[in-house]
Design a protein around this motif. Structure first.
Motif, short mmCIF file in Angstrom:
data_model
loop_
_atom_site.label_atom_id
_atom_site.label_comp_id
_atom_site.label_asym_id
_atom_site.label_seq_id
_atom_site.Cartn_x
_atom_site.Cartn_y
_atom_site.Cartn_z
N MET A 1 -23.56 -43.71 88.12
CA MET A 1 -24.87 -44.31 87.86
C MET A 1 -24.87 -45.78 88.30
SD MET A 1 -26.95 -44.69 84.25
CE MET A 1 -27.16 -42.93 84.09
N GLN A 2 -25.92 -46.24 89.00
CA GLN A 2 -26.00 -47.61 89.44
C GLN A 2 -26.24 -48.54 88.27
OE1 GLN A 2 -28.68 -48.33 92.65
NE2 GLN A 2 -27.65 -46.94 94.05
N ALA B 1 -28.70 -50.30 83.22
CA ALA B 1 -29.32 -51.43 82.51
C ALA B 1 -30.67 -51.02 81.94
CB ALA B 1 -29.46 -52.62 83.45
N ASP B 2 -31.45 -50.27 82.70
CA ASP B 2 -32.75 -49.81 82.21
C ASP B 2 -32.59 -48.88 81.00
OD1 ASP B 2 -34.09 -51.24 84.13
OD2 ASP B 2 -34.25 -49.56 85.53
N LEU B 3 -31.61 -47.97 81.09
CA LEU B 3 -31.37 -47.05 79.98
C LEU B 3 -30.91 -47.81 78.73
CD1 LEU B 3 -29.58 -44.06 81.77
CD2 LEU B 3 -31.85 -44.05 80.72
N LEU B 4 -29.99 -48.75 78.92
CA LEU B 4 -29.50 -49.52 77.78
C LEU B 4 -30.60 -50.36 77.17
CD1 LEU B 4 -25.95 -50.76 78.90
CD2 LEU B 4 -26.50 -49.12 77.09
N ASN B 5 -31.47 -50.90 78.01
CA ASN B 5 -32.55 -51.73 77.49
C ASN B 5 -33.50 -50.89 76.63
OD1 ASN B 5 -33.78 -54.38 77.42
ND2 ASN B 5 -35.45 -53.50 78.61
N GLU B 6 -33.80 -49.68 77.09
CA GLU B 6 -34.65 -48.79 76.30
C GLU B 6 -33.97 -48.41 74.99
OE1 GLU B 6 -37.79 -47.87 76.83
OE2 GLU B 6 -37.75 -49.25 78.54
N LEU C 1 -22.05 -52.24 73.84
CA LEU C 1 -20.88 -52.65 74.62
C LEU C 1 -20.01 -51.45 74.97
CD1 LEU C 1 -19.28 -54.91 75.90
CD2 LEU C 1 -18.27 -55.43 73.67
N GLU C 2 -19.85 -50.53 74.04
CA GLU C 2 -19.06 -49.33 74.31
C GLU C 2 -19.69 -48.48 75.41
OE1 GLU C 2 -16.81 -48.52 70.03
OE2 GLU C 2 -18.83 -47.71 70.36
N LYS C 3 -21.02 -48.46 75.46
CA LYS C 3 -21.71 -47.70 76.50
C LYS C 3 -21.64 -48.41 77.85
CE LYS C 3 -25.16 -45.83 73.24
NZ LYS C 3 -24.73 -44.43 73.26
N SER C 4 -21.20 -49.68 77.85
CA SER C 4 -21.20 -50.49 79.07
C SER C 4 -19.88 -50.52 79.80
CB SER C 4 -21.59 -51.95 78.71
OG SER C 4 -22.81 -52.00 78.03
N ASN D 1 -34.96 -58.01 82.52
CA ASN D 1 -34.14 -57.14 81.67
C ASN D 1 -32.81 -57.81 81.28
OD1 ASN D 1 -32.59 -55.13 80.50
ND2 ASN D 1 -32.92 -53.63 82.12
N PRO D 2 -32.64 -58.22 80.03
CA PRO D 2 -31.42 -58.94 79.64
C PRO D 2 -30.16 -58.08 79.70
CG PRO D 2 -32.75 -58.44 77.71
CD PRO D 2 -33.58 -58.08 78.91
#
Length: 433
Positions: free
Chosen positions: A1-2, A7-12, A44-47, A256-257
């Motif tokens: 995944m790019q 980042a979009d998924l995490l932001n949501e 953070l774990e998802k990152s 998007n932070p």
């Protein structure tokens, strides 16, 4: 995944989970703190990448510190504190430190900054490792347009030396993040509150120095709601010194932070772990919208060196206007520039003193009237630098591309960015026909 998709998924995810936590009717401050720390730990774990020997821990310590840090990304095994879920880790094994706030207002900025500002004290004896030196070198190159070898060659100005010392320290320190999930309603108020805090800590004279406010003391990233402030230290983003030697080291954004969050952490990981490819950043062909916030430069006063700051006081309307993603593009070269860059790609350097035909070549049938003028324009591309009267490449894998429309472009292609751009540009030119 790019990275942009993640980042979009995490932001949501963050937005949805934050609303759930905000609705909890809990008044106990430690429990409230634990909820938002738990959310940050989960993000953070998802990152991070499962193949690396990394752990995300809460409410733990850097060895030598009395400050408990909310969330940390660490490598290897630390010392477990008996009868708790907390750990103590050696400084060199701490990669990211995050202080978490449910709300980030003026008093919370002050408190969060104080918790992070003196982490530097625990890294005084940490020896620079190869990955730290590479990171330091790349950051310095992007900001001062020189190599770190210029220090030993005695070719740094006082301003550049200030940046040199700051970035050397930054490369050893962990990524420091202050994350507030609620708070300021607009970017202007967020910026103004932080500036007010800094103005209250200006040293008035050399007998009463207020420490802890050099560029290296600033968090790498401050997030409040959907707004961010980020440090431009070349690790990853870097802004070159301007003609007056100001370094635009702190910027802000309403973008998007979580993308800035990922870029910051993944950049650190790609330097630290050789098995982690730059491909994790995807195409990397866009530039996120950031606005100048704070500039700094070293200044001497009564025989002592300190930092002076300049605040870009944009209106909120102006900040909103400048929020568009831009396309990245390589440097376009003229004929003379291409010949010199191509020559440098073949050999390590060009002797500017003993090559008696160089100036003649540059001036002949061109708009350049002197070698000095040509060199200034070539250095401004960020592709080359001059040291000990030798012209050298400032990139690791500089490559040139000829386009069907006659343009010649160049960039560092170590991440494959130039190749991806060229393929896209060829498709665009083909569609135009």
């Amino acid at each position: 995944m790019q990275i942009s998709s993640l980042a979009d998924l995490l932001n949501e995810f963050v937005l949805a989970e934050k609303e759930i936590l905000n609705q909890q009717n809990i008044k106990h401050p430690p429990t409230i703190g634990a909820m938002y720390e738990g959310l940050t730990k989960d993000v953070l774990e998802k990152s991070i990448f499962s193949e690396l020997n990394l752990k995300v821990i809460k409410n733990s310590f850097i060895k030598g510190s009395n400050t408990e840090f909310d969330v940390m990304l660490v490598e290897g095994n630390g010392d477990k504190i008996p009868y708790t879920d907390s750990y103590t880790y050696d400084p060199e094994n701490v990669i990211v430190v995050i202080q978490v706030k449910k709300n980030l207002h003026s008093k919370d900025i002050k408190e969060g900054y104080k918790n992070l500002q003196f982490i530097v004290d625990y890294y005084e004896n940490v020896e620079s490792k190869p990955h730290m030196i590479r990171q330091f070198r790349d950051g310095f190159r992007s900001i001062c347009r020189k190599d770190i070898t210029a220090k030993q060659a005695g070719e740094l100005s006082t301003y550049e030396e200030g940046v040199f010392n700051t970035l050397k320290l930054e490369s050893v320190l962990p990524v420091r993040i202050l994350w507030g999930y609620n708070g300021f309603s607009n970017e202007y108020a967020f910026r103004k509150s932080f500036v007010d805090y800094l103005e209250g800590n200006i040293s008035k004279d050399n007998k009463n120095i207020i420490g802890g406010f050099g560029p290296h003391n600033f968090p790498n990233l401050i997030i409040c709601n959907k707004y961010s402030m980020m440090k431009q230290n070349g690790m990853p983003g870097g802004v070159p010194l301007n003609s007056d030697n100001w370094w635009s080291f702190f910027t802000s954004s309403a973008y998007n932070p979580t993308l800035f969050f990922l870029e910051l952490i993944w950049t650190r990981l790609t330097y630290r772990f050789k098995e982690l490819s730059m491909d994790v950043f995807g195409e990397d062909l866009t530039i996120e919208p950031v606005k100048p916030f704070l500039d700094c430069r070293i200044k001497e006063s009564d025989g002592k060196l300190g930092w002076e700051y300049f605040y870009h006081d944009y209106s909120n309307e102006s900040l909103i206007e400048h929020s568009v993603v831009a396309d990245w593009s390589p440097i376009e070269l003229d004929e003379k520039q291409f010949v010199i860059i191509n020559e440098l790609c073949k050999k390590e350097q060009i002797d500017l003193i003993n090559d008696d035909k160089l100036e003649e070549f540059i001036i002949y049938e061109s708009t350049y009237t002197s070698l000095a003028g040509f060199l200034e324009k070539l250095k401004a591309t960020g592709l080359v630098y001059v040291e000990n009267n030798k012209l050298k490449l400032l990139t690791d894998e500089c490559q040139c591309v000829f386009l069907p429309d006659g343009r010649v472009v160049a960039a560092d292609n170590k991440s494959g960015r130039l190749s991806r751009w060229a393929l896209r540009e060829l498709e665009r030119l083909k569609d135009r026909k």
